[in-house]
Design a protein around this motif. Structure first.
Motif, mmCIF file in Angstrom:
data_model
loop_
_atom_site.group_PDB
_atom_site.id
_atom_site.type_symbol
_atom_site.label_atom_id
_atom_site.label_comp_id
_atom_site.label_asym_id
_atom_site.label_seq_id
_atom_site.Cartn_x
_atom_site.Cartn_y
_atom_site.Cartn_z
ATOM 1 N N LEU A 170 -69.803 77.294 15.171
ATOM 2 C CA LEU A 170 -68.397 76.903 15.070
ATOM 3 C C LEU A 170 -68.025 75.917 16.169
ATOM 4 O O LEU A 170 -68.654 75.910 17.241
ATOM 5 C CB LEU A 170 -67.484 78.135 15.257
ATOM 6 N N PRO A 171 -66.964 75.127 15.958
ATOM 7 C CA PRO A 171 -66.416 74.368 17.092
ATOM 8 C C PRO A 171 -65.707 75.332 18.047
ATOM 9 O O PRO A 171 -65.226 76.389 17.634
ATOM 10 C CB PRO A 171 -65.422 73.407 16.425
ATOM 11 N N GLU A 172 -65.657 74.978 19.321
ATOM 12 C CA GLU A 172 -65.030 75.853 20.315
ATOM 13 C C GLU A 172 -63.575 76.190 19.975
ATOM 14 O O GLU A 172 -63.068 77.246 20.353
ATOM 15 C CB GLU A 172 -65.083 75.192 21.695
ATOM 16 N N SER A 173 -62.911 75.299 19.253
ATOM 17 C CA SER A 173 -61.499 75.489 18.931
ATOM 18 C C SER A 173 -61.284 76.317 17.671
ATOM 19 O O SER A 173 -60.133 76.561 17.284
ATOM 20 C CB SER A 173 -60.825 74.127 18.744
ATOM 21 N N MET A 214 -74.159 69.143 12.987
ATOM 22 C CA MET A 214 -73.479 69.409 14.246
ATOM 23 C C MET A 214 -72.285 68.474 14.452
ATOM 24 O O MET A 214 -71.246 68.865 14.991
ATOM 25 C CB MET A 214 -74.458 69.286 15.421
ATOM 26 N N GLN A 215 -72.412 67.242 14.006
ATOM 27 C CA GLN A 215 -71.296 66.308 14.129
ATOM 28 C C GLN A 215 -70.107 66.772 13.296
ATOM 29 O O GLN A 215 -68.957 66.753 13.750
ATOM 30 C CB GLN A 215 -71.729 64.902 13.684
ATOM 31 N N LEU A 234 -77.689 73.930 20.602
ATOM 32 C CA LEU A 234 -76.301 73.604 20.286
ATOM 33 C C LEU A 234 -75.766 72.539 21.238
ATOM 34 O O LEU A 234 -75.963 72.635 22.456
ATOM 35 C CB LEU A 234 -75.433 74.854 20.379
ATOM 36 N N PRO A 235 -75.059 71.531 20.725
ATOM 37 C CA PRO A 235 -74.478 70.511 21.604
ATOM 38 C C PRO A 235 -73.210 71.039 22.285
ATOM 39 O O PRO A 235 -72.644 72.053 21.853
ATOM 40 C CB PRO A 235 -74.144 69.385 20.624
ATOM 41 N N PRO A 236 -72.733 70.392 23.336
ATOM 42 C CA PRO A 236 -71.476 70.795 23.972
ATOM 43 C C PRO A 236 -70.333 70.777 22.959
ATOM 44 O O PRO A 236 -70.264 69.903 22.093
ATOM 45 C CB PRO A 236 -71.270 69.725 25.064
ATOM 46 N N GLY A 237 -69.441 71.754 23.062
ATOM 47 C CA GLY A 237 -68.308 71.822 22.154
ATOM 48 C C GLY A 237 -68.533 72.688 20.932
ATOM 49 O O GLY A 237 -67.623 72.893 20.136
#
Length: 274
Positions: A170-173, A214-215, A234-237
């Motif tokens: 998931l995205p952090e938000s 991921m984008q 996992l990339p940042p965010g």
């Protein structure tokens, strides 16, 4: 009754295009002989395959069956030729299809065990994110590393290598990012990805590779259910959370169901020692 590959190619082209002119151009031939060939095929097998009007061409129920079977027969014939050519090559080798990072850390030890077997041959790694199973079916690869239940394993035999739980990425938000765990019901209404090698019946947004996925997750366009080993990539965010009721993901070694290759059998044995 025997049907020639040429007749199947003609019919499949017409059935896919539903237009004799386009099919003829695709086959690099004139339309009249193509029309005659299809009518002759229908007479020979005693079945109407196409309904023709001045405005359209439609498949009959029988035609739909021959289209599905014909595609499979043409693919099998092409794969047989390719495997035969590869078997006759001066330098014998095995081709293993896999996606980058999709070996659960097992590949080095598998290759070492296989190299120690009698009659081992060089192993070529063919990296693909979207068509590993098809590469094995059509003869471009001898084996593939795939995941069950995510991948379509139709026509392949396989052995289990490694099983792990799954997480939602998931995205952090995201509304679920603050949870310690989630359930599949929590993902109702979310946009999920559909990989090129997904098993039949899986729906979702088409995805070709992990970077694209991921984008889209970073942009808040979708979430994804993936094996928990994705944590390290996992990339940042982006965050992941365990799913309490998702089916586990099992890494498998897969090969053609009809394979009689000693090298394939030896590699499978080296992959899943008992």
């Amino acid at each position: 009754m025997d049907i020639e590959n040429r007749e199947l190619r003609y019919f499949v082209a017409v059935a896919e295009e539903l237009h004799f002119g386009r099919a003829a151009r695709r086959l690099n031939m004139a339309q009249p002989p193509l029309s005659r060939a299809i009518r002759l095929l229908e007479r020979r097998i005693g079945v109407t395959l196409l309904e023709r009007t001045s405005r359209e061409v439609r498949l009959t129920t029988a035609g739909e069956v021959l289209l599905a079977e014909g595609r499979g027969a043409l693919a099998a014939a092409a794969a047989a030729v390719l495997r035969t050519q590869r078997a006759a090559a001066t330098t014998r080798r095995l081709v293993l299809a896999l996606k980058p990072g999709g070996d659960a850390g097992l590949l080095r030890s598998i290759l070492d065990r296989y190299a120690a077997t009698p009659d081992a041959v060089p192993v070529e790694l063919a990296f693909s994110a979207g068509e590993r199973a098809q590469m094995v079916r059509d003869g471009r690869a001898d084996l593939a590393l795939l995941h069950r239940p995510q991948n379509d394993l139709t026509g392949l035999d396989c052995d289990d290598l490694h099983t792990q739980g799954q997480v939602v990425v998931l995205p952090e938000s995201h509304r679920l990012a603050g949870r310690a765990t989630v359930s599949m019901a929590d993902l109702s209404g979310e946009t999920l990805p559909r990989w090129p090698e997904a098993r039949p019946g899986v729906t979702g947004h088409p995805i070709s590779d992990v970077d694209q996925l991921m984008q889209l997750i970073l942009l808040g366009r979708m979430v994804a259910v993936l094996p928990e080993s994705i944590r390290d990539r996992l990339p940042p965010g982006v965050v992941c959370r365990p799913i309490t009721d998702a089916a586990p993901a099992t890494l498998v070694i897969a090969w053609p169901r009809e394979s009689t290759s000693r090298q394939v059998a030896a590699f499978v044995a080296a992959s899943s020692p008992r």
